[in-house]
Design a protein around this motif. Structure first.
Motif, PDB file in Angstrom:
ATOM      1  N   LYS A   1       0.689  -1.031   0.023  1.00  0.00           N
ATOM      2  CA  LYS A   1      -0.259  -0.201   0.266  1.00  0.00           C
ATOM      3  C   LYS A   1       0.540   1.081   0.217  1.00  0.00           C
ATOM      4  N   LEU A   2       2.353   1.483  -0.857  1.00  0.00           N
ATOM      5  CA  LEU A   2       2.667   2.116  -0.985  1.00  0.00           C
ATOM      6  C   LEU A   2       2.288   3.525  -1.940  1.00  0.00           C
ATOM      7  N   ASN A   3       2.882   4.727  -2.183  1.00  0.00           N
ATOM      8  CA  ASN A   3       2.530   5.543  -2.864  1.00  0.00           C
ATOM      9  C   ASN A   3       2.845   5.952  -3.837  1.00  0.00           C
ATOM     10  N   LYS A   4       4.222   5.214  -4.249  1.00  0.00           N
ATOM     11  CA  LYS A   4       5.492   6.125  -4.380  1.00  0.00           C
ATOM     12  C   LYS A   4       6.729   4.475  -4.501  1.00  0.00           C
ATOM     13  N   VAL A   5       6.881   4.113  -5.936  1.00  0.00           N
ATOM     14  CA  VAL A   5       8.164   3.232  -6.289  1.00  0.00           C
ATOM     15  C   VAL A   5       8.983   4.256  -7.466  1.00  0.00           C
ATOM     16  N   GLU A   6      10.903   3.801  -7.003  1.00  0.00           N
ATOM     17  CA  GLU A   6      11.858   4.894  -7.628  1.00  0.00           C
ATOM     18  C   GLU A   6      12.380   3.981  -8.184  1.00  0.00           C
ATOM     19  N   ILE A   7      13.076   4.050  -9.205  1.00  0.00           N
ATOM     20  CA  ILE A   7      14.153   3.425  -9.905  1.00  0.00           C
ATOM     21  C   ILE A   7      15.529   4.728  -9.796  1.00  0.00           C
ATOM     22  N   ARG A   8      16.800   4.470  -9.090  1.00  0.00           N
ATOM     23  CA  ARG A   8      17.662   5.479 -10.083  1.00  0.00           C
ATOM     24  C   ARG A   8      19.077   4.906 -11.143  1.00  0.00           C
ATOM     25  N   ALA A   9      19.184   5.203 -11.813  1.00  0.00           N
ATOM     26  CA  ALA A   9      19.958   4.329 -12.703  1.00  0.00           C
ATOM     27  C   ALA A   9      21.113   5.290 -12.822  1.00  0.00           C
ATOM     28  N   ALA A  10      22.382   5.210 -13.486  1.00  0.00           N
ATOM     29  CA  ALA A  10      23.451   6.393 -13.898  1.00  0.00           C
ATOM     30  C   ALA A  10      23.172   6.407 -15.350  1.00  0.00           C
ATOM     31  N   GLU A  11      23.507   7.585 -15.741  1.00  0.00           N
ATOM     32  CA  GLU A  11      23.164   8.131 -17.005  1.00  0.00           C
ATOM     33  C   GLU A  11      22.884   7.599 -18.453  1.00  0.00           C
ATOM     34  N   GLY A  12      24.438   6.743 -18.386  1.00  0.00           N
ATOM     35  CA  GLY A  12      24.743   6.231 -19.317  1.00  0.00           C
ATOM     36  C   GLY A  12      24.879   4.684 -19.059  1.00  0.00           C
ATOM     37  N   ASN A  13      23.875   4.495 -17.901  1.00  0.00           N
ATOM     38  CA  ASN A  13      23.443   2.834 -18.451  1.00  0.00           C
ATOM     39  C   ASN A  13      22.299   2.894 -19.494  1.00  0.00           C
ATOM     40  N   LYS A  14      22.515   2.937 -19.937  1.00  0.00           N
ATOM     41  CA  LYS A  14      21.214   2.504 -20.725  1.00  0.00           C
ATOM     42  C   LYS A  14      19.839   1.202 -21.076  1.00  0.00           C
ATOM     43  N   LYS A  15      20.355  -0.403 -20.198  1.00  0.00           N
ATOM     44  CA  LYS A  15      19.965  -1.513 -20.304  1.00  0.00           C
ATOM     45  C   LYS A  15      19.021  -1.064 -18.898  1.00  0.00           C
ATOM     46  N   SER A  16      20.145  -0.417 -17.660  1.00  0.00           N
ATOM     47  CA  SER A  16      18.852  -0.304 -16.745  1.00  0.00           C
ATOM     48  C   SER A  16      18.263   1.138 -16.409  1.00  0.00           C
ATOM     49  N   ARG A  17      18.169   1.932 -17.402  1.00  0.00           N
ATOM     50  CA  ARG A  17      17.226   2.887 -17.419  1.00  0.00           C
ATOM     51  C   ARG A  17      15.953   2.601 -18.348  1.00  0.00           C
ATOM     52  N   GLY A  18      16.468   1.663 -19.111  1.00  0.00           N
ATOM     53  CA  GLY A  18      15.269   1.321 -20.224  1.00  0.00           C
ATOM     54  C   GLY A  18      14.485   0.158 -19.612  1.00  0.00           C
ATOM     55  N   ILE A  19      14.491   0.244 -18.404  1.00  0.00           N
ATOM     56  CA  ILE A  19      13.500  -0.736 -17.460  1.00  0.00           C
ATOM     57  C   ILE A  19      12.522  -0.192 -16.921  1.00  0.00           C
ATOM     58  N   PRO A  20      12.922   0.941 -16.171  1.00  0.00           N
ATOM     59  CA  PRO A  20      11.321   1.626 -16.212  1.00  0.00           C
ATOM     60  C   PRO A  20      10.762   2.346 -17.278  1.00  0.00           C
ATOM     61  N   GLU A  21      11.357   3.097 -18.272  1.00  0.00           N
ATOM     62  CA  GLU A  21      10.899   3.567 -18.987  1.00  0.00           C
ATOM     63  C   GLU A  21      10.235   2.882 -19.856  1.00  0.00           C
ATOM     64  N   ARG A  22      10.200   1.491 -20.363  1.00  0.00           N
ATOM     65  CA  ARG A  22       9.578   0.332 -20.502  1.00  0.00           C
ATOM     66  C   ARG A  22       8.197   0.270 -19.667  1.00  0.00           C
ATOM     67  N   LEU A  23       8.162   0.286 -18.662  1.00  0.00           N
ATOM     68  CA  LEU A  23       7.185  -0.173 -17.445  1.00  0.00           C
ATOM     69  C   LEU A  23       6.674   1.813 -16.972  1.00  0.00           C
ATOM     70  N   GLY A  24       6.526   2.764 -17.920  1.00  0.00           N
ATOM     71  CA  GLY A  24       6.032   3.759 -17.821  1.00  0.00           C
ATOM     72  C   GLY A  24       6.221   4.463 -16.358  1.00  0.00           C
ATOM     73  N   PHE A  25       7.421   4.263 -16.101  1.00  0.00           N
ATOM     74  CA  PHE A  25       7.800   5.459 -14.805  1.00  0.00           C
ATOM     75  C   PHE A  25       8.080   6.576 -15.240  1.00  0.00           C
ATOM     76  N   VAL A  26       8.060   7.414 -14.275  1.00  0.00           N
ATOM     77  CA  VAL A  26       8.169   8.816 -15.285  1.00  0.00           C
ATOM     78  C   VAL A  26       9.814   9.770 -15.407  1.00  0.00           C
ATOM     79  N   ASN A  27      10.638  10.633 -15.827  1.00  0.00           N
ATOM     80  CA  ASN A  27      11.695  10.289 -15.685  1.00  0.00           C
ATOM     81  C   ASN A  27      11.823  11.786 -14.957  1.00  0.00           C
TER      82      ASN A  27
END
Length: 179
Positions: free
Chosen positions: A125-151
């Protein structure tokens, strides 16, 4: 024991000391690959280091401050993921993850992060989920982007990575956006 089956091939199991040998082996086998983006590889040189990490994880779970799980792919431990921390006063969880080199490209981590996000909102019953990824780590950043997380922005020089700083991109999603 906490086990969450995601699909026929992928499941999450609460991390435990019995996983230490396999996690250390996976870390060792993927060391050069993981070292590009994870700062803890040089401090994980023997199985006792992995045992210490697992004890920290189990203590965090017992104190209701975190939840770490091994990622099982076709019955084999393929990586680690979970909530690195849970902030109950702000109802926010922070997801972290890594996957062994040989398991890349199977869509595993996207499934895992989707399941953890579902769990955060439906069960915790949380309100927010965050993910942090190194700017250059395209593979890691692709995951939240595919799932609709907001930058939500970039934290400059957020992490020391062996011999240089890296910026972190912060992704977030709110419960009412997920549902």
């Amino acid at each position: 024991m906490f086990i969450h089956k995601i699909d026929e091939d992928v499941s999450l199991k609460l991390i435990g000391l019995s996983d230490a040998e396999r996690i250390f082996e996976l870390t060792n086998d993927s060391r050069e690959y993981l070292r590009e983006w994870l700062p803890w590889l040089d401090g994980t040189t023997k199985i006792e280091d992995t045992v210490g990490f697992i004890k920290m994880c189990t203590n965090g779970f017992a104190e209701n401050k975190s939840l770490h799980a091994v990622i099982q792919f076709k019955g084999d431990i393929a990586g680690v993921s979970g909530f690195n921390s849970i902030n109950w006063s702000n109802k926010t969880a922070y997801i972290g993850y890594w996957l062994g080199h040989g398991y890349q490209g199977n869509g595993i981590m996207t499934k895992v992060v989707r399941a953890l996000t579902d769990y955060a909102f439906a069960e915790l019953k949380l309100n927010k989920v965050e993910i942090r990824a190194a700017e250059g780590n395209k593979k890691s950043r692709g995951i939240p982007e595919r799932l609709g997380f907001v930058n939500e922005g970039t934290i400059r020089k957020a992490e020391w990575l062996y011999d240089h700083y890296v910026d972190h991109v912060v992704y977030g999603i709110l419960a009412d956006e997920w549902l």
